[in-house]
Every structure is written in structure tokens, then in C-alpha cells.
Design an enzyme around this catalytic site. Sequence first.
Site, PDB file in Angstrom:
ATOM      1  N   GLU A 102      -0.389   1.126   6.589  1.00 16.27           N
ATOM      2  CA  GLU A 102      -1.630   1.356   7.551  1.00 16.27           C
ATOM      3  C   GLU A 102      -2.164  -0.083   8.150  1.00 16.27           C
ATOM      4  O   GLU A 102      -2.016  -0.999   7.061  1.00 16.27           O
ATOM      5  CB  GLU A 102      -2.748   2.042   6.835  1.00 16.27           C
ATOM      6  N   ASP A 103      -2.839  -0.222   8.927  1.00 16.04           N
ATOM      7  CA  ASP A 103      -3.524  -1.433   9.328  1.00 16.04           C
ATOM      8  C   ASP A 103      -4.655  -1.597   8.686  1.00 16.04           C
ATOM      9  O   ASP A 103      -5.020  -2.452   8.026  1.00 16.04           O
ATOM     10  CB  ASP A 103      -3.771  -1.175  10.919  1.00 16.04           C
ATOM     11  N   ASP A 106     -10.810   2.577   6.308  1.00 14.37           N
ATOM     12  CA  ASP A 106     -12.124   2.520   6.194  1.00 14.37           C
ATOM     13  C   ASP A 106     -12.917   3.731   5.394  1.00 14.37           C
ATOM     14  O   ASP A 106     -12.948   3.448   4.319  1.00 14.37           O
ATOM     15  CB  ASP A 106     -12.211   2.620   7.722  1.00 14.37           C
ATOM     16  N   PHE A 155     -16.875  -4.391  12.274  1.00 14.60           N
ATOM     17  CA  PHE A 155     -15.623  -3.987  12.951  1.00 14.60           C
ATOM     18  C   PHE A 155     -14.823  -5.148  13.421  1.00 14.60           C
ATOM     19  O   PHE A 155     -15.412  -6.337  13.889  1.00 14.60           O
ATOM     20  CB  PHE A 155     -16.234  -3.364  14.348  1.00 14.60           C
ATOM     21  N   ARG A 168      -5.080  -6.515  20.485  1.00 12.61           N
ATOM     22  CA  ARG A 168      -4.104  -6.511  19.446  1.00 12.61           C
ATOM     23  C   ARG A 168      -2.978  -7.728  19.262  1.00 12.61           C
ATOM     24  O   ARG A 168      -2.341  -7.873  18.464  1.00 12.61           O
ATOM     25  CB  ARG A 168      -2.961  -5.129  19.737  1.00 12.61           C
TER      26      ARG A 168
HETATM   27  P1  5GP Z   1     -10.656   5.762   8.253  1.00  9.17           P
HETATM   28  O1  5GP Z   1     -10.279   7.283   8.637  1.00  9.17           O
HETATM   29  O2  5GP Z   1      -9.989   5.144   7.030  1.00  9.17           O
HETATM   30  O3  5GP Z   1     -12.311   5.958   8.467  1.00  9.17           O
HETATM   31  O4  5GP Z   1     -10.210   4.857   9.523  1.00  9.17           O
HETATM   32  C1  5GP Z   1      -8.970   4.642   9.836  1.00  9.17           C
HETATM   33  C2  5GP Z   1      -8.619   4.011  11.154  1.00  9.17           C
HETATM   34  O5  5GP Z   1      -9.928   3.710  11.811  1.00  9.17           O
HETATM   35  C3  5GP Z   1      -7.833   2.942  11.115  1.00  9.17           C
HETATM   36  O6  5GP Z   1      -6.334   3.326  11.155  1.00  9.17           O
HETATM   37  C4  5GP Z   1      -8.029   2.125  12.411  1.00  9.17           C
HETATM   38  O7  5GP Z   1      -7.637   2.650  13.425  1.00  9.17           O
HETATM   39  C5  5GP Z   1      -9.598   2.784  12.637  1.00  9.17           C
HETATM   40  N1  5GP Z   1     -10.431   1.554  12.117  1.00  9.17           N
HETATM   41  C6  5GP Z   1     -11.398   1.336  11.106  1.00  9.17           C
HETATM   42  N2  5GP Z   1     -12.127   0.303  10.978  1.00  9.17           N
HETATM   43  C7  5GP Z   1     -11.636  -0.518  11.995  1.00  9.17           C
HETATM   44  C8  5GP Z   1     -12.071  -1.925  12.428  1.00  9.17           C
HETATM   45  O8  5GP Z   1     -12.791  -2.477  11.864  1.00  9.17           O
HETATM   46  N3  5GP Z   1     -11.449  -2.297  13.678  1.00  9.17           N
HETATM   47  C9  5GP Z   1     -10.512  -1.442  14.134  1.00  9.17           C
HETATM   48  N4  5GP Z   1      -9.787  -1.922  15.354  1.00  9.17           N
HETATM   49  N5  5GP Z   1      -9.947  -0.295  14.044  1.00  9.17           N
HETATM   50  C10 5GP Z   1     -10.621   0.255  12.807  1.00  9.17           C
HETATM   51 MG    MG Z   2      -4.394   2.961  11.614  1.00  9.90          MG
END
Ligand code: 5GP
Ligand code: MG
Length: 179
Positions: A102-103, A106, A155, A168
Site C-alpha cells: 500500500e501507499d 490512514d 495530508f 504523483r
Molecule cells: P484508510 O482507509 O487507511 O483511511 O485510507 C487509505 C487510503 O486513503 C490510501 O490508500 C490513500 O489513497 C488515501 N490517503 C490517506 N491519507 C492520505 C494522504 O495523506 N495523502 C493521500 N494522497 N492519500 C491519502
Molecule cells: Mg492506497
Amino acid sequence: MKEITIKDKKFAVSIPESYIQGEVKKLAERISQDLEGKNPLFLGVLNGSFMFAADLFRDISIPAQISFVKLASYEGTLSTGVIKEVIGLSENVTGRCIVIVEDIIDSGLTMQRLLENLGTRNPAEIHICTLLLKPENLKADLDVEYVALQIPNDFIVGYGLDYDGWGRNSRDIYTVVDD
Ligand code: 5GP
Ligand code: MG
């Protein structure tokens, strides 16, 4: 301080490319040691992980395969909580050692959803690997085994991560600047 503007937001460099590269390399070495003999299948989560997955995978020194899935759940700078289906998994994961790439994690809800989905396909084991973790925001009960970088709850964009599709292509990671 290097600043960029994407749409309505200003961003400043928070993690330079050289530091990211060093941490990604260390993580790849750790994974290669831990999963030796397991012939893992890496599953990159598109779009955000494409750059990280490419760099990480190049430094995996054991026999391994890679494929990509898609699972979108995010719009703008706030998590919508809307989690879509897993698309594009054509590999048979039964009995395999899977490493999800994963990138960013959160809230962890996206990863939880993906784990549930993959779990029904009978893999032998699933490991979680993420470029970035925001520990303060984690709501799901996850064992996030492989993390390249832990970051505060702001963010960010760059190194594959976007703001509404932009940013990106930055080699460095940028954090939004409050104004
Ligand atoms: P989660 O389900 O863990 O809350 O969110 C995961 C997804 O939210 C990540 O795969 C990403 O796409 C997006 N995301 C969460 N925080 C950030 C951030 O700080 N920047 C960006 N660009 N995407 C985020
Ligand atoms: Mg992602």
C-alpha cells in the site's frame, strides 16, 4: 523550503527522495530475509502504490512475483469511508504467501476491507507492507508488519500519492501547508 501548489493547496517538502529511497531499500532487505523460501506474491494497490511497489520490488532479492489490484476509497483530502470492491486480481492466491503493498495506511479501513476479501481466497499467509503509516489515525485492528515511514496526521502528496490525481510524479513527499 521547496514549495509547490496543486489546485487550491500549497505543499512543502517533508520527506526528501534520498530518505525515502534509503528506507524503502531497508524494508526490501527485511522482507527478503523474513520471507526467504516462501516465494511471495506481492500485491500492489493501485494507483498510489505504483512507484513504491516498483522501487521496493527491485530490491527484493528472493524469488517473488508481483501483481496489482485496484480498490479506491478516497476523494480529496478527507477519507469518504466509501470503500469499493477489489478489481483486477487474476492470480490464484490459494496457498500463497501474500504481501499487500500500500501507499499509505490512514484509518486502516481500506486495508481491513482488502484483508477480508483476500482472506476468503485461502492464501497461506498475508503480510501488510506500506510506504507510509499515520499511527494517530489508525482505527482498524491491523498488524502492520512492514512500514517504511511513519508520519503525522497531515495530508501528503508525491512519490505516487496524489491530490485529486495530481502530484504523483514528485520524487519527494510533500505535506500540505495550512494557510
Ligand atoms: P484508510 O482507509 O487507511 O483511511 O485510507 C487509505 C487510503 O486513503 C490510501 O490508500 C490513500 O489513497 C488515501 N490517503 C490517506 N491519507 C492520505 C494522504 O495523506 N495523502 C493521500 N494522497 N492519500 C491519502
Ligand atoms: Mg492506497
